[in-house]
Design an enzyme around this catalytic site. Structure first.
Site, PDB file in Angstrom:
ATOM      1  N   CYS A  35       0.838  -1.067   0.074  1.00 35.55           N
ATOM      2  CA  CYS A  35       0.098  -0.129  -0.001  1.00 35.55           C
ATOM      3  C   CYS A  35       0.986   1.194   0.007  1.00 35.55           C
ATOM      4  O   CYS A  35       0.416   2.364  -0.289  1.00 35.55           O
ATOM      5  CB  CYS A  35      -1.068   0.011   1.328  1.00 35.55           C
ATOM      6  SG  CYS A  35      -0.091   0.018   2.708  1.00 35.55           S
ATOM      7  N   CYS A 104      -2.656  -2.870   8.621  1.00 31.61           N
ATOM      8  CA  CYS A 104      -1.958  -1.441   9.240  1.00 31.61           C
ATOM      9  C   CYS A 104      -1.878  -1.547  10.654  1.00 31.61           C
ATOM     10  O   CYS A 104      -0.880  -0.726  11.135  1.00 31.61           O
ATOM     11  CB  CYS A 104      -3.420  -0.470   9.042  1.00 31.61           C
ATOM     12  SG  CYS A 104      -4.193  -0.629   7.526  1.00 31.61           S
TER      13      CYS A 104
HETATM   14 FE1  FES Z   1      -1.583  -0.031   4.261  1.00 29.93          FE
HETATM   15 FE2  FES Z   1      -3.481   0.849   5.962  1.00 29.93          FE
HETATM   16  S1  FES Z   1      -3.624   0.604   3.912  1.00 29.93           S
HETATM   17  S2  FES Z   1      -1.383   0.826   6.280  1.00 29.93           S
END
Ligand code: FES
Length: 127
Positions: A35, A104
């Protein structure tokens, strides 16, 4: 059902402990390649107690909420307790995270562990 719990939204909107600690005793930076989010945790440690914890996070709402909650959970605690903090405990304290957002909270656990490694490294070097 809402994507995020109220607690996640609350910590996202009003994150605790945002910022930098000058001359921190331990700094841990981690990122998630998928991400692209990055989390940096700063620790001030005195006599084995986490006196202060701050973070800078460039990431999604749950990464910010996880950083906020994780720093709250370790402040005032012995380093042994901070190093045992799991992403599960962070997610539970936030009343849960959606399955695709669990990573996360993993960032928060990893950033704290890395900051503590940095702290122990400095201790052994006698810095
Ligand atoms: Fe990767 Fe939140 S989407 S840390």
């Amino acid at each position: 059902m809402a994507l995020y719990s109220e607690k996640v939204m609350e910590h996202f909107r009003h994150p605790r402990n945002v910022g930098v600690i000058e001359n921190a005793d331990g700094i841990g930076e981690v990122g998630n390649a998928k991400c692209g989010d990055i989390m940096k945790i700063y620790l001030k440690i005195e006599d084995g107690i986490i006196e202060d914890a701050k973070f800078e996070t460039f990431g999604c709402a749950s990464a910010i909420a996880s950083s906020s909650m994780a720093t709250e959970l370790i402040k005032g605690k012995p380093v042994s307790e901070a190093s045992a903090l799991t992403n599960k405990a962070v997610a539970e304290a936030l009343d849960g995270l959606p399955a695709h957002k669990v990573h996360c909270s993993v960032l928060a656990e990893e950033a704290i562990k890395k900051a503590l490694q940095d702290y122990y490294g400095k201790l052994s070097e006698g810095v």
